[in-house]
Design an enzyme around this catalytic site. Structure first.
Site, PDB file in Angstrom:
ATOM      1  NE  ARG A   1      -5.564  -2.125   2.099  1.00  0.00           N
ATOM      2  CZ  ARG A   1      -6.754  -2.544   2.492  1.00  0.00           C
ATOM      3  NH1 ARG A   1      -7.030  -3.826   2.555  1.00  0.00           N
ATOM      4  NH2 ARG A   1      -7.702  -1.684   2.813  1.00  0.00           N
TER       5      ARG A   1
ATOM      6  CE1 TYR B   1      -1.753   0.761  -2.112  1.00  0.00           C
ATOM      7  CE2 TYR B   1      -4.129   0.438  -2.082  1.00  0.00           C
ATOM      8  CZ  TYR B   1      -2.908   0.410  -1.442  1.00  0.00           C
ATOM      9  OH  TYR B   1      -2.844   0.009  -0.131  1.00  0.00           O
TER      10      TYR B   1
ATOM     11  NE  ARG C   1     -11.595   0.051  -2.191  1.00  0.00           N
ATOM     12  CZ  ARG C   1     -12.567   0.817  -1.721  1.00  0.00           C
ATOM     13  NH1 ARG C   1     -13.333   1.512  -2.546  1.00  0.00           N
ATOM     14  NH2 ARG C   1     -12.804   0.888  -0.432  1.00  0.00           N
TER      15      ARG C   1
ATOM     16  CG  ASP D   1     -12.009  -7.945   0.876  1.00  0.00           C
ATOM     17  OD1 ASP D   1     -12.317  -7.149   1.784  1.00  0.00           O
ATOM     18  OD2 ASP D   1     -11.887  -7.592  -0.312  1.00  0.00           O
TER      19      ASP D   1
ATOM     20  CB  CYS E   1     -14.918  -1.655   9.179  1.00  0.00           C
ATOM     21  SG  CYS E   1     -15.048   0.094   8.793  1.00  0.00           S
TER      22      CYS E   1
ATOM     23  CB  SER F   1     -12.809  -0.517   2.858  1.00  0.00           C
ATOM     24  OG  SER F   1     -13.438  -1.004   1.697  1.00  0.00           O
TER      25      SER F   1
ATOM     26  CE  LYS G   1     -12.855  -5.413  -2.040  1.00  0.00           C
ATOM     27  NZ  LYS G   1     -12.255  -4.604  -1.041  1.00  0.00           N
TER      28      LYS G   1
ATOM     29  CG  HIS H   1     -16.708  -5.648   0.971  1.00  0.00           C
ATOM     30  ND1 HIS H   1     -16.626  -4.366   1.469  1.00  0.00           N
ATOM     31  CD2 HIS H   1     -15.431  -6.096   0.915  1.00  0.00           C
ATOM     32  CE1 HIS H   1     -15.359  -4.066   1.712  1.00  0.00           C
ATOM     33  NE2 HIS H   1     -14.620  -5.104   1.389  1.00  0.00           N
TER      34      HIS H   1
HETATM   35  P1  GTP Z   1     -10.420  -4.142   3.929  1.00  0.00           P
HETATM   36  O1  GTP Z   1      -9.290  -5.032   3.584  1.00  0.00           O
HETATM   37  O2  GTP Z   1     -10.161  -2.706   3.587  1.00  0.00           O
HETATM   38  O3  GTP Z   1     -11.718  -4.599   3.351  1.00  0.00           O
HETATM   39  O4  GTP Z   1     -10.517  -4.072   5.549  1.00  0.00           O
HETATM   40  P2  GTP Z   1     -11.025  -5.122   6.652  1.00  0.00           P
HETATM   41  O5  GTP Z   1     -12.492  -4.981   6.829  1.00  0.00           O
HETATM   42  O6  GTP Z   1     -10.493  -6.473   6.388  1.00  0.00           O
HETATM   43  O7  GTP Z   1     -10.365  -4.507   8.000  1.00  0.00           O
HETATM   44  P3  GTP Z   1      -9.141  -5.067   8.877  1.00  0.00           P
HETATM   45  O8  GTP Z   1      -9.460  -6.339   9.576  1.00  0.00           O
HETATM   46  O9  GTP Z   1      -7.909  -5.035   8.064  1.00  0.00           O
HETATM   47  O10 GTP Z   1      -9.065  -3.926   9.988  1.00  0.00           O
HETATM   48  C1  GTP Z   1      -8.876  -2.560   9.660  1.00  0.00           C
HETATM   49  C2  GTP Z   1      -8.366  -1.793  10.857  1.00  0.00           C
HETATM   50  O11 GTP Z   1      -9.282  -1.902  11.938  1.00  0.00           O
HETATM   51  C3  GTP Z   1      -7.023  -2.306  11.362  1.00  0.00           C
HETATM   52  O12 GTP Z   1      -6.209  -1.212  11.707  1.00  0.00           O
HETATM   53  C4  GTP Z   1      -7.393  -3.106  12.577  1.00  0.00           C
HETATM   54  O13 GTP Z   1      -6.358  -3.127  13.522  1.00  0.00           O
HETATM   55  C5  GTP Z   1      -8.637  -2.392  13.107  1.00  0.00           C
HETATM   56  N1  GTP Z   1      -9.563  -3.327  13.796  1.00  0.00           N
HETATM   57  C6  GTP Z   1      -9.955  -4.548  13.367  1.00  0.00           C
HETATM   58  N2  GTP Z   1     -10.759  -5.158  14.268  1.00  0.00           N
HETATM   59  C7  GTP Z   1     -10.886  -4.293  15.298  1.00  0.00           C
HETATM   60  C8  GTP Z   1     -11.594  -4.342  16.539  1.00  0.00           C
HETATM   61  O14 GTP Z   1     -12.276  -5.318  16.891  1.00  0.00           O
HETATM   62  N3  GTP Z   1     -11.506  -3.238  17.335  1.00  0.00           N
HETATM   63  C9  GTP Z   1     -10.760  -2.141  16.979  1.00  0.00           C
HETATM   64  N4  GTP Z   1     -10.715  -1.110  17.813  1.00  0.00           N
HETATM   65  N5  GTP Z   1     -10.068  -2.074  15.822  1.00  0.00           N
HETATM   66  C10 GTP Z   1     -10.133  -3.119  14.991  1.00  0.00           C
HETATM   67  C1  SPV Z   2     -11.045  -2.528   0.436  1.00  0.00           C
HETATM   68  O1  SPV Z   2     -10.809  -1.322   0.244  1.00  0.00           O
HETATM   69  O2  SPV Z   2     -12.172  -2.951   0.797  1.00  0.00           O
HETATM   70  C2  SPV Z   2      -9.969  -3.516   0.249  1.00  0.00           C
HETATM   71  C3  SPV Z   2      -8.696  -3.052  -0.301  1.00  0.00           C
HETATM   72  O3  SPV Z   2     -10.174  -4.688   0.526  1.00  0.00           O
HETATM   73  S1  SPV Z   2      -8.724  -2.864  -2.023  1.00  0.00           S
HETATM   74  O4  SPV Z   2      -8.255  -4.094  -2.636  1.00  0.00           O
HETATM   75  O5  SPV Z   2      -7.843  -1.747  -2.363  1.00  0.00           O
HETATM   76  O6  SPV Z   2     -10.089  -2.605  -2.464  1.00  0.00           O
HETATM   77 MN    MN Z   3     -12.308  -5.020   1.345  1.00  0.00          MN
END
Ligand code: GTP
Ligand code: SPV
Ligand code: MN
Length: 596
Positions: free
Chosen positions: A378, A208, A80, A286, A261, A259, A217, A237
């Site tokens: 992704r 993207y 983004r 999400d 996290c 995002s 979003k 979110h």
């Molecule tokens: P968006 O799709 O961008 O909104 O992200 P999200 O909040 O769904 O994050 P996601 O679960 O995809 O995790 C993002 C990154 O953080 C990945 O590389 C995970 O492996 C890492 N991660 C997730 N949970 C944990 C955790 O509990 N501890 C650690 N150290 N890393 C984590």
């Molecule tokens: C985020 O960035 O919080 C996502 C990926 O979930 S995107 O769809 O690119 O916004």
């Molecule tokens: Mn997200």
């Protein structure tokens, strides 16, 4: 020639407003053909073949990963772009201090110039979709017009797309209008513009994720947050999960993390062996649309139909359900490819094979220091692929939320878990939360910024009003039915940069404490910043957990000096909002007093 299927007779929709709008956009963009998407299996197969023939998708090894494809995006278009994202309200104050604003009249004029003839030689796809369970009073219809086959195929996974949406729309004029045009992917001609007053989005110059899949979003957060403000609900979110205790009781919990996290991971985690009697079910990973229900509690639906998840870090150990769900019918974007047509990324927990191609299709060398998969690579996968998928994701009523968790990526200061004193204090915790930036958006990674409710890039209106809206929702609900609010941090590090908390499945230990607190049980100690689990015994169940007593103490430590040092940042952050609800000023003063 433009196909004349925008006429009442040959068009699949009985919405005259939709037909007229499609006609109007086609007259501007001048595509060679218009295709109305019906969402059928046959259509998917046909469009996938076309995408492979055009080099938009690469067919992966169909024995290893049936129905899976790889897309490599333009290297300048991998995340983004917040600096190119605008909220175009008539009055600048309505976008607020945290959004880029531009004048709607000027912006429409500029975009019309860019769109004029922009689909010549291309096909314009009409993608009708429903956000939310079919037939739910909480659902909304959107239509995205796009010249990108990649977008169409992803929208088919991410939303309830096709005829079902036209049926839900009927003759109505009430749908989100999204125009997406790829142009030449020149960042100089890339803009993602929102016109909440017209329920309209125009996105140009990017193919993207969140920039181009307008349901996500752009509609379900930025525009929907404005609809929620006006109609009395919240677009957030947040993931939604069902937590089933050993007694078979299910509690629904939502969580807002910025995002990349940890939302997708928490939403489908596998509890460790000691916690095998606890089960997690995924409602959403999400986005949550939430409103006060007839019982006075907060009810939530996941408006989406699939997941657009981060690949790096996903392994059988960290997220087994994700590894299983991307085994079939998944589109991968910007991951590395093995010589036998499979996928690979950093943190997959399998060694990279020889002959790997990186995310740009170039031969990759081990130990080169260069990442094979893009850090924001992704997968797009249907939610029903997830072994932990909860059928309540299809429930038109949504699910009742017992706890809302805020969280972020903080190397220091913020303890593993914290419970707010009450709703207003919880709103204050959300409003002041900070997190280190990630690869999900272009720009520097690892910079601490305030990201209220994980909505900084996604709130479509003035965030001061948004905080007031959260407080109003609290007033609207039955006091005893309001969710409890928590704050977590999986990312605390020691001085050497090592994570103190193992995270992933072990996070279920924190969820179990949240569950106990919601049930009116579970021990908690008062601190100046809120309630935390006692370090010794009664709080987090550490049976079988591989974390030293010192690390556990550090994870639950509230360092008053560190918190005091944050106060000027909190104050400066809140000072941006001219219209900040007085309750949040009072919360800040009260925190300052408690810290002494
Ligand atoms: P968006 O799709 O961008 O909104 O992200 P999200 O909040 O769904 O994050 P996601 O679960 O995809 O995790 C993002 C990154 O953080 C990945 O590389 C995970 O492996 C890492 N991660 C997730 N949970 C944990 C955790 O509990 N501890 C650690 N150290 N890393 C984590
Ligand atoms: C985020 O960035 O919080 C996502 C990926 O979930 S995107 O769809 O690119 O916004
Ligand atoms: Mn997200």
């Amino acid at each position: 020639m433009t196909t004349p299927n925008t006429d009442a007779k040959s068009s699949p929709t009985s919405s005259r407003a939709l037909r007229d709008w499609v006609k109007e956009v086609a007259a501007l963009t001048k595509p060679d053909a218009i295709v109305w998407c019906d969402g059928s299996e046959g259509e998917k197969n046909r469009l996938t073949k076309q995408a492979v023939a055009a080099g938009i998708l690469i067919e992966l090894n169909q024995e290893k990963r049936p129905g899976c494809y790889l897309h490599r995006s333009n290297p300048n278009d991998v995340a983004r772009t917040e600096q190119l994202t605008f909220v175009c309200t008539p009055k600048k104050i309505d976008a607020g201090p945290t959004n880029n604003w531009s004048d709607p009249v000027e912006t429409y004029a500029k975009l019309r110039g860019w769109l004029d003839g922009s689909m010549r030689g291309r096909t314009m796809y009409v993608v009708p979709y429903v956000m939310g369970p079919l037939g739910s009073p909480l659902s909304k219809v959107g239509v995205e017009l796009t010249d990108s086959l990649y977008v169409v195929l992803n929208m088919r996974i991410m939303t309830r797309m096709g005829m079902a949406a036209l049926e839900q729309l009927g003759e109505s004029n009430d749908f989100n209008r999204g125009i997406h045009c790829t142009l030449d992917l020149n960042p100089e001609r890339r803009l993602i513009c929102h016109f909440p007053q017209d329920n309209t989005i125009i996105s140009v110059g990017s193919g993207y994720g969140g920039n181009a899949l307008l349901s996500k979003k752009c509609f379900a957060l930025r525009i929907a947050s404005v609809l929620g403000r006006d109609e009395g609900w919240l677009a957030e979110h947040q993931l939604i999960l069902g937590l089933q205790s050993p007694d078979g009781e299910t509690t629904y919990i939502s969580a807002a993390f910025p995002s990349a996290c940890g939302k997708t991971n928490l939403a489908m985690l596998t509890p460790p062996a000691e916690f095998k009697d606890w089960k997690i079910f995924t409602v959403g990973d999400d986005i949550a649309w939430m409103r006060v229900g007839p019982d006075g509690g907060l009810w939530a639906v996941n408006p989406e139909n699939g997941y657009f998840g981060v690949a790096p870090g996903t392994s059988a150990k960290s997220n087994l359900n994700a590894m299983k769900m991307v085994q079939h019918d998944t589109i991968f974007t910007n991951v590395a490819m093995t010589p036998d047509g499979d996928v690979w990324w950093e943190g997959m927990d399998v060694p990279p094979p020889d002959g790997l191609l990186d995310w740009q299709g170039r031969p990759w060398k081990k130990d080169s220091g260069v990442k094979a998969a893009h850090p924001n690579s992704r997968f797009t996968t249907p939610m029903r692929n997830n072994p932990a998928w909860s059928p309540s994701a299809d429930d038109p009523r949504g699910v009742p939320i017992s706890a809302i968790i805020f969280g972020g990526r903080r190397a220091s200061t913020v303890p593993l878990v914290l419970e707010s004193i009450d709703w207003t204090h919880g709103v204050f915790m959300g409003a002041t939360m900070g997190s280190e930036t990630t690869a999900a958006a272009s720009g520097a990674v690892g910079v601490l910024r305030r990201d209220p409710m994980a909505m900084l890039p996604f709130c479509g209106y003035n965030m001061g009003d948004y905080f007031a809206h959260w407080l109003e929702i609290g007033n609207k609900a039955e006091p005893g039915k309001l969710p409890k609010i928590f704050y977590v941090n999986w990312f605390r590090k020691d001085e050497g940069g090592r994570f103190l908390w193992p995270g992933f499945g072990e996070n279920s230990r924190v969820l179990a404490w949240v569950f106990e607190r919601c049930a009116g049980r579970g021990a908690a100690s008062e601190t100046p910043i809120g309630l935390i689990p006692p370090v010794d015994g009664e709080g987090i169940d550490t049976d079988g957990l591989d974390v030293s007593a010192e690390d556990m103490a550090e994870l639950l430590n509230v360092d008053v000096a560190e918190w005091k040092a944050q106060l000027p940042q909190f104050r400066a952050h809140l000072a941006q909002f001219e219209n900040l609800p007085p309750e949040l000023h009072e919360q800040l003063d009260a925190l300052e007093n408690r810290l002494g």
